[in-house]
Design an enzyme around this catalytic site. Structure first.
Site, short mmCIF file in Angstrom:
data_model
loop_
_atom_site.label_atom_id
_atom_site.label_comp_id
_atom_site.label_asym_id
_atom_site.label_seq_id
_atom_site.Cartn_x
_atom_site.Cartn_y
_atom_site.Cartn_z
N HIS A 238 0.79 -1.24 0.00
CA HIS A 238 0.00 0.00 0.00
C HIS A 238 0.82 1.28 0.00
CE1 HIS A 238 0.99 0.05 4.24
NE2 HIS A 238 0.49 1.26 4.34
N1 UDP Z 1 -4.07 -5.09 8.52
C1 UDP Z 1 -5.34 -5.61 8.60
N2 UDP Z 1 -5.96 -6.01 7.44
C2 UDP Z 1 -5.35 -5.95 6.22
C3 UDP Z 1 -4.03 -5.43 6.16
C4 UDP Z 1 -3.42 -4.99 7.33
O1 UDP Z 1 -5.93 -5.70 9.69
O2 UDP Z 1 -5.96 -6.34 5.21
C5 UDP Z 1 -3.42 -4.67 9.76
C6 UDP Z 1 -2.10 -5.35 10.04
O3 UDP Z 1 -2.31 -6.59 10.68
C7 UDP Z 1 -1.40 -4.35 10.91
C8 UDP Z 1 -1.91 -3.02 10.38
O4 UDP Z 1 -3.10 -3.30 9.65
O5 UDP Z 1 -1.80 -4.48 12.26
C9 UDP Z 1 -0.89 -2.38 9.48
O6 UDP Z 1 -1.47 -1.31 8.83
P1 UDP Z 1 -1.00 -0.77 7.42
O7 UDP Z 1 -0.28 -1.84 6.69
O8 UDP Z 1 -2.21 -0.18 6.78
O9 UDP Z 1 -0.06 0.46 7.78
P2 UDP Z 1 1.44 0.62 8.28
O10 UDP Z 1 1.69 -0.35 9.38
O11 UDP Z 1 2.32 0.41 7.10
O12 UDP Z 1 1.50 2.03 8.76
#
Ligand code: UDP
Length: 362
Positions: free
Chosen positions: A207
């Site tokens: 993403h």
């Molecule tokens: N997550 C979720 N469903 C999904 C993808 C990610 O619940 O389909 C959760 C994942 O387990 C983690 C969090 O979202 O706890 C991570 O968020 P994201 O990847 O959007 O953002 P980042 O961590 O890169 O800021």
């Protein structure tokens, strides 16, 4: 009674806040008021986390999403300021590195309300990332910097942040993984519905703008996943932005034909898919760490990571998705690997430590 206004708006922030809000609710003399900016708003990017993780509905829903970074952040700044003027909190609490984080911190700082930042001190040293800009500015505006790792402490000290403002509490995501991850078993849920065997599939998430907004990189990732999908099942819960861009590139249907392309998952389904995966391929910050919590090797589709300790320990390897060969090779090379036995993210009590500090000083 001291009042804390929490400003959040994106998926990982709901997940992090679930444990901190719970700890604040158990802290006497503190009342939390939650503001949801609306940055993520779909049922499967927002509501599902409030329901699954037992969170109260936010007191304020700003419903701000879409538009350019400047437009989104500016609109949030205007509306958050109004809420802060009405609520008059003693502290504003923000998480991570999104536009909601920066808008919350900036609105508060201009009103002379002290800011507390959870997940402070992380750096990619890549100023082209919107997240890097947001986190540096938020750290600069914060009175309390709640830091997850040794590396993050080092980054802040290097930038001249006074030691007394930095509190190394561990990673709230580890708290969440211990608390809610334990609810997951292999027999039911999505794993059973997909008919997948434990440790026999690969889980992918993509993403970050640096991948979704660069057609060469996104195509390299898509081609590599399609290739890997010929030898083992690939489950790809797709972020709405990635889905829209792949569709625009005419690549979505081709991927749907060979991979398990799914809508975004709720937290419990996601953790189940992580726990029983053979390998995780991601550009997410949170998912890199959850792979480690689950003892699953990870390939990170980025040039650098903020979570350097997992690369050092051998749990995570970075690959620049410049072409499909590099990505496919990194994925196949990482299958079956394991890292060292390290514990860089604290003891699962980060949220309690944050609540204790804010409760004592608010
Ligand atoms: N997550 C979720 N469903 C999904 C993808 C990610 O619940 O389909 C959760 C994942 O387990 C983690 C969090 O979202 O706890 C991570 O968020 P994201 O990847 O959007 O953002 P980042 O961590 O890169 O800021």
């Amino acid at each position: 009674m001291k009042k804390i206004v929490t400003v959040l708006g994106a998926r990982p922030q709901f997940i992090k806040a679930s444990v901190v809000s719970d700890a604040l609710a158990r802290t006497s003399g503190v009342r939390e008021v939650v503001v949801h900016t609306g940055q993520h708003f779909d049922a499967n990017m927002s509501d599902v986390f409030f329901t699954e993780l037992g969170m109260a509905q936010p007191a304020h829903q700003l419903d701000i999403h879409g538009g350019s970074h400047g437009e989104m952040t500016g609109r949030m700044l205007i509306e958050v300021e109004k809420v802060l003027l009405a609520e008059k909190p003693d502290v504003v609490l923000v998480y991570g590195d999104t536009n909601s984080t920066l808008a919350g911190a900036l609105a508060a700082a201009k009103l002379h309300i002290p800011v507390a930042h959870v997940e402070a001190g992380l750096r990619s040293f890549n100023m082209r990332m919107p997240e890097e800009i947001n986190r540096i500015l938020t750290d600069r505006l914060s009175r309390w910097l709640f830091v997850p790792t040794d590396a993050a402490v080092g980054n802040l000290l290097h930038e001249g942040v006074p030691r007394g403002q930095i509190e190394q509490v561990g990673d709230v995501m580890y708290d969440v993984a211990l608390h809610h991850g334990a609810r997951v078993t292999p027999e039911t849920g999505l794993l059973a519905r997909l008919g997948l065997g434990g440790k026999r599939y690969l889980l992918a998430t993509v993403h970050r703008a640096e991948n979704t907004d660069d057609p060469v990189r996104l195509r390299a990732i898509a081609d590599a996943m399609a290739r890997v999908g010929e030898t083992m099942p690939v489950v790809w819960p797709m972020h709405p932005r990635t889905t829209a861009i792949l569709e625009g590139m005419g690549q979505l249907q081709r991927l749907r034909d060979v991979l398990n392309v799914l809508p975004p998952l709720g937290y419990l389904d996601m953790v189940q898919m992580e726990k029983y995966a053979a390998l995780i391929v991601t550009d997410s910050g949170g998912v890199q760490k959850e792979a480690f919590f689950c003892g699953v090797p990870c390939v990170t589709l980025r040039d650098e990571t903020e979570w350097v300790e997992l690369v050092d320990a051998g749990w995570n390897r970075l690959v620049t998705p410049g072409n499909a060969d590099d990505v496919a090779q990194a994925v196949l090379g990482a299958l079956g690997s394991r890292g060292k036995d390290v514990r860089p993210y604290g003891d699962g009590k980060a949220a309690v430590a944050i609540a204790a500090t804010l409760g004592a000083q608010a």
